[in-house]
Design a protein around this motif. Structure first.
Motif, PDB file in Angstrom:
ATOM      1  N   TYR A  97       0.838  -1.188   0.000  1.00 28.07           N
ATOM      2  CA  TYR A  97       0.000   0.000   0.000  1.00 28.07           C
ATOM      3  C   TYR A  97       0.881   1.248   0.000  1.00 28.07           C
ATOM      4  O   TYR A  97       1.797   1.366   0.831  1.00 28.07           O
ATOM      5  CB  TYR A  97      -0.926   0.000   1.214  1.00 28.07           C
ATOM      6  N   TYR A  98       0.584   2.169  -0.917  1.00 28.55           N
ATOM      7  CA  TYR A  98       1.368   3.374  -1.109  1.00 28.55           C
ATOM      8  C   TYR A  98       0.508   4.618  -0.893  1.00 28.55           C
ATOM      9  O   TYR A  98      -0.610   4.685  -1.396  1.00 28.55           O
ATOM     10  CB  TYR A  98       1.920   3.438  -2.527  1.00 28.55           C
ATOM     11  N   CYS A  99       1.060   5.596  -0.198  1.00 28.08           N
ATOM     12  CA  CYS A  99       0.398   6.893  -0.146  1.00 28.08           C
ATOM     13  C   CYS A  99       1.055   7.822  -1.157  1.00 28.08           C
ATOM     14  O   CYS A  99       2.216   7.628  -1.539  1.00 28.08           O
ATOM     15  CB  CYS A  99       0.447   7.489   1.254  1.00 28.08           C
ATOM     16  N   ALA A 100       0.294   8.799  -1.586  1.00 29.23           N
ATOM     17  CA  ALA A 100       0.768   9.731  -2.596  1.00 29.23           C
ATOM     18  C   ALA A 100       0.183  11.110  -2.350  1.00 29.23           C
ATOM     19  O   ALA A 100      -0.936  11.232  -1.836  1.00 29.23           O
ATOM     20  CB  ALA A 100       0.389   9.226  -3.990  1.00 29.23           C
ATOM     21  N   ALA A 101       0.947  12.129  -2.717  1.00 31.67           N
ATOM     22  CA  ALA A 101       0.530  13.518  -2.538  1.00 31.67           C
ATOM     23  C   ALA A 101       0.432  14.207  -3.890  1.00 31.67           C
ATOM     24  O   ALA A 101       1.295  14.030  -4.757  1.00 31.67           O
ATOM     25  CB  ALA A 101       1.526  14.258  -1.648  1.00 31.67           C
ATOM     26  N   ALA A 102      -0.616  14.999  -4.040  1.00 36.86           N
ATOM     27  CA  ALA A 102      -0.857  15.695  -5.296  1.00 36.86           C
ATOM     28  C   ALA A 102      -0.849  17.203  -5.081  1.00 36.86           C
ATOM     29  O   ALA A 102      -1.484  17.704  -4.149  1.00 36.86           O
ATOM     30  CB  ALA A 102      -2.199  15.280  -5.878  1.00 36.86           C
TER      31      ALA A 102
END
Length: 127
Positions: A97-102
């Protein structure tokens, strides 16, 4: 540069619950609340897929159909932390599971919508 570090993965039995977190390090002069956030996952041998997204304030969230009603995305802007609470887990939820920022896109559902990524945390659901 935004740095993201996931934690909280592990092994859980089917039907169980698990929460994963994503701690963000934000450049001086910026704030965590300026970034829309998302969770993705990648099962062994499969492409990375979108799981959930949340708006800057946390007031709006979107979910993939496969997790809707079972997963909850949330954020604590004071703690620079993103969360994913997972309930009624199924073996098919097994993945990194990966978190990402936009920076510019809210509610993004594809990898190209996101500018920064964590290294991932492994979640394994046994049957």
């Amino acid at each position: 540069q935004v740095q993201l570090v996931e934690s909280g993965g592990g092994l859980v039995q089917a039907g169980g619950s698990l929460s994963v977190s994503c701690a963000a390090s934000i450049p001086t002069g910026r704030s965590f609340s300026e970034y829309a956030m998302g969770w993705f996952r990648q099962a062994p041998g499969k492409p990375r897929t979108w799981v959930a997204a949340i708006s800057w304030s946390g007031g709006a969230a979107l979910y993939a159909d496969s997790v809707k009603g079972r997963f909850t995305i949330s954020r604590d802007n004071a703690k620079n932390t993103l969360y994913l609470q997972m309930t009624n887990l199924k073996p098919e939820d097994t993945a990194d599971y990966y978190c990402a920022a936009a920076v510019n896109v809210v509610g993004g559902r594809t990898e190209i919508d996101y500018d920064y990524w964590g290294q991932g945390t492994q979640v394994t659901v046994s049957s």
